[in-house]
Design a protein around this motif. Structure first.
Motif, PDB file in Angstrom:
ATOM      1  N   LEU A   4     -19.840  10.745  15.791  1.00  0.00           N
ATOM      2  CA  LEU A   4     -19.907   9.665  16.769  1.00  0.00           C
ATOM      3  C   LEU A   4     -21.322   9.516  17.309  1.00  0.00           C
ATOM      4  O   LEU A   4     -21.833   8.403  17.448  1.00  0.00           O
ATOM      5  CB  LEU A   4     -18.922   9.923  17.909  1.00  0.00           C
ATOM      6  CG  LEU A   4     -18.911   8.895  19.033  1.00  0.00           C
ATOM      7  CD1 LEU A   4     -18.455   7.537  18.507  1.00  0.00           C
ATOM      8  CD2 LEU A   4     -18.027   9.370  20.161  1.00  0.00           C
ATOM      9  N   LEU A   5     -21.967  10.633  17.587  1.00  0.00           N
ATOM     10  CA  LEU A   5     -23.340  10.593  18.080  1.00  0.00           C
ATOM     11  C   LEU A   5     -24.279   9.995  17.030  1.00  0.00           C
ATOM     12  O   LEU A   5     -25.168   9.202  17.360  1.00  0.00           O
ATOM     13  CB  LEU A   5     -23.803  11.993  18.473  1.00  0.00           C
ATOM     14  CG  LEU A   5     -25.190  12.096  19.089  1.00  0.00           C
ATOM     15  CD1 LEU A   5     -25.254  11.313  20.388  1.00  0.00           C
ATOM     16  CD2 LEU A   5     -25.550  13.540  19.326  1.00  0.00           C
ATOM     17  N   ALA A   6     -24.093  10.347  15.761  1.00  0.00           N
ATOM     18  CA  ALA A   6     -24.920   9.779  14.691  1.00  0.00           C
ATOM     19  C   ALA A   6     -24.704   8.277  14.587  1.00  0.00           C
ATOM     20  O   ALA A   6     -25.660   7.510  14.404  1.00  0.00           O
ATOM     21  CB  ALA A   6     -24.593  10.463  13.363  1.00  0.00           C
ATOM     22  N   VAL A   7     -23.466   7.826  14.717  1.00  0.00           N
ATOM     23  CA  VAL A   7     -23.171   6.381  14.664  1.00  0.00           C
ATOM     24  C   VAL A   7     -23.822   5.674  15.849  1.00  0.00           C
ATOM     25  O   VAL A   7     -24.376   4.576  15.696  1.00  0.00           O
ATOM     26  CB  VAL A   7     -21.644   6.149  14.635  1.00  0.00           C
ATOM     27  CG1 VAL A   7     -21.309   4.695  14.859  1.00  0.00           C
ATOM     28  CG2 VAL A   7     -21.062   6.637  13.315  1.00  0.00           C
ATOM     29  N   ILE A   8     -23.789   6.288  17.027  1.00  0.00           N
ATOM     30  CA  ILE A   8     -24.420   5.687  18.205  1.00  0.00           C
ATOM     31  C   ILE A   8     -25.931   5.597  18.018  1.00  0.00           C
ATOM     32  O   ILE A   8     -26.545   4.569  18.345  1.00  0.00           O
ATOM     33  CB  ILE A   8     -24.056   6.488  19.473  1.00  0.00           C
ATOM     34  CG1 ILE A   8     -22.581   6.267  19.808  1.00  0.00           C
ATOM     35  CG2 ILE A   8     -24.937   6.093  20.651  1.00  0.00           C
ATOM     36  CD1 ILE A   8     -22.066   7.159  20.915  1.00  0.00           C
ATOM     37  N   VAL A   9     -26.547   6.640  17.477  1.00  0.00           N
ATOM     38  CA  VAL A   9     -28.001   6.622  17.244  1.00  0.00           C
ATOM     39  C   VAL A   9     -28.367   5.502  16.274  1.00  0.00           C
ATOM     40  O   VAL A   9     -29.306   4.731  16.518  1.00  0.00           O
ATOM     41  CB  VAL A   9     -28.488   7.996  16.718  1.00  0.00           C
ATOM     42  CG1 VAL A   9     -29.897   7.904  16.166  1.00  0.00           C
ATOM     43  CG2 VAL A   9     -28.410   9.034  17.811  1.00  0.00           C
ATOM     44  N   GLY A  11     -26.627   2.814  15.622  1.00  0.00           N
ATOM     45  CA  GLY A  11     -26.362   1.538  16.293  1.00  0.00           C
ATOM     46  C   GLY A  11     -27.479   1.156  17.249  1.00  0.00           C
ATOM     47  O   GLY A  11     -27.887  -0.013  17.308  1.00  0.00           O
ATOM     48  N   LEU A  12     -27.989   2.121  18.010  1.00  0.00           N
ATOM     49  CA  LEU A  12     -29.091   1.831  18.930  1.00  0.00           C
ATOM     50  C   LEU A  12     -30.363   1.449  18.172  1.00  0.00           C
ATOM     51  O   LEU A  12     -31.108   0.558  18.606  1.00  0.00           O
ATOM     52  CB  LEU A  12     -29.341   3.026  19.847  1.00  0.00           C
ATOM     53  CG  LEU A  12     -28.275   3.279  20.912  1.00  0.00           C
ATOM     54  CD1 LEU A  12     -28.563   4.579  21.649  1.00  0.00           C
ATOM     55  CD2 LEU A  12     -28.213   2.121  21.891  1.00  0.00           C
ATOM     56  N   LEU A  13     -30.612   2.108  17.062  1.00  0.00           N
ATOM     57  CA  LEU A  13     -31.781   1.745  16.255  1.00  0.00           C
ATOM     58  C   LEU A  13     -31.654   0.321  15.720  1.00  0.00           C
ATOM     59  O   LEU A  13     -32.612  -0.464  15.764  1.00  0.00           O
ATOM     60  CB  LEU A  13     -31.953   2.726  15.097  1.00  0.00           C
ATOM     61  CG  LEU A  13     -32.452   4.117  15.462  1.00  0.00           C
ATOM     62  CD1 LEU A  13     -32.379   5.043  14.258  1.00  0.00           C
ATOM     63  CD2 LEU A  13     -33.867   4.053  15.983  1.00  0.00           C
ATOM     64  N   LEU A  14     -30.467  -0.019  15.216  1.00  0.00           N
ATOM     65  CA  LEU A  14     -30.259  -1.376  14.710  1.00  0.00           C
ATOM     66  C   LEU A  14     -30.352  -2.405  15.827  1.00  0.00           C
ATOM     67  O   LEU A  14     -30.893  -3.502  15.632  1.00  0.00           O
ATOM     68  CB  LEU A  14     -28.909  -1.474  13.999  1.00  0.00           C
ATOM     69  CG  LEU A  14     -28.817  -0.749  12.662  1.00  0.00           C
ATOM     70  CD1 LEU A  14     -27.391  -0.811  12.128  1.00  0.00           C
ATOM     71  CD2 LEU A  14     -29.792  -1.334  11.667  1.00  0.00           C
ATOM     72  N   LEU A  15     -29.828  -2.086  17.002  1.00  0.00           N
ATOM     73  CA  LEU A  15     -29.934  -2.986  18.145  1.00  0.00           C
ATOM     74  C   LEU A  15     -31.399  -3.225  18.506  1.00  0.00           C
ATOM     75  O   LEU A  15     -31.809  -4.362  18.782  1.00  0.00           O
ATOM     76  CB  LEU A  15     -29.174  -2.412  19.340  1.00  0.00           C
ATOM     77  CG  LEU A  15     -29.207  -3.247  20.612  1.00  0.00           C
ATOM     78  CD1 LEU A  15     -28.492  -4.574  20.398  1.00  0.00           C
ATOM     79  CD2 LEU A  15     -28.589  -2.473  21.764  1.00  0.00           C
ATOM     80  N   GLY A  16     -32.206  -2.177  18.494  1.00  0.00           N
ATOM     81  CA  GLY A  16     -33.630  -2.321  18.774  1.00  0.00           C
ATOM     82  C   GLY A  16     -34.335  -3.205  17.753  1.00  0.00           C
ATOM     83  O   GLY A  16     -35.161  -4.049  18.111  1.00  0.00           O
TER      84      GLY A  16
END
Length: 96
Positions: free
Chosen positions: A67-72, A74-79
């Motif tokens: 889950l933490l890897a998916v969040i990381v 996702g945040l990179l893609l959002l940026g």
């Protein structure tokens, strides 16, 4: 790991007393290989290998770590998406 003699003997000292055909031993040897591998850090190839290692590790994990890897990611893609959005807005405001 492969079947070449050099790869099997590379971690001989760390794998003393372990069955070389055991899947857990093979996984441990692969882990040691990843830990001791040296790659160029300031090249595109080095960065891409680092991303590949992260993706492989994320695919092997479960639960909170996954889950933490998916969040990381996702945040990179959002940026990246926000950066492109603002850049396109600036370009369009300059043109029109």
């Amino acid at each position: 790991m492969g079947d070449s003699k050099d790869e099997r003997e590379k971690f001989q000292e760390e794998l003393i007393g372990l069955d070389p055909h055991d899947p857990e031993t093979k996984a441990f040897a692969e882990h040691l290989d990843r830990m001791k591998r040296e790659r160029p850090g300031f090249t595109v190839e080095g960065y891409l290998e680092g991303v590949q290692d992260f993706a492989d590790s994320a695919n092997r994990t479960t639960g909170h770590q996954r889950l933490l890897a998916v969040i990381v990611v996702g945040l990179l893609l959002l940026g990246v998406i926000l950066t492109i959005w603002f850049a396109l807005g600036d370009i369009l405001s300059i043109i029109f």
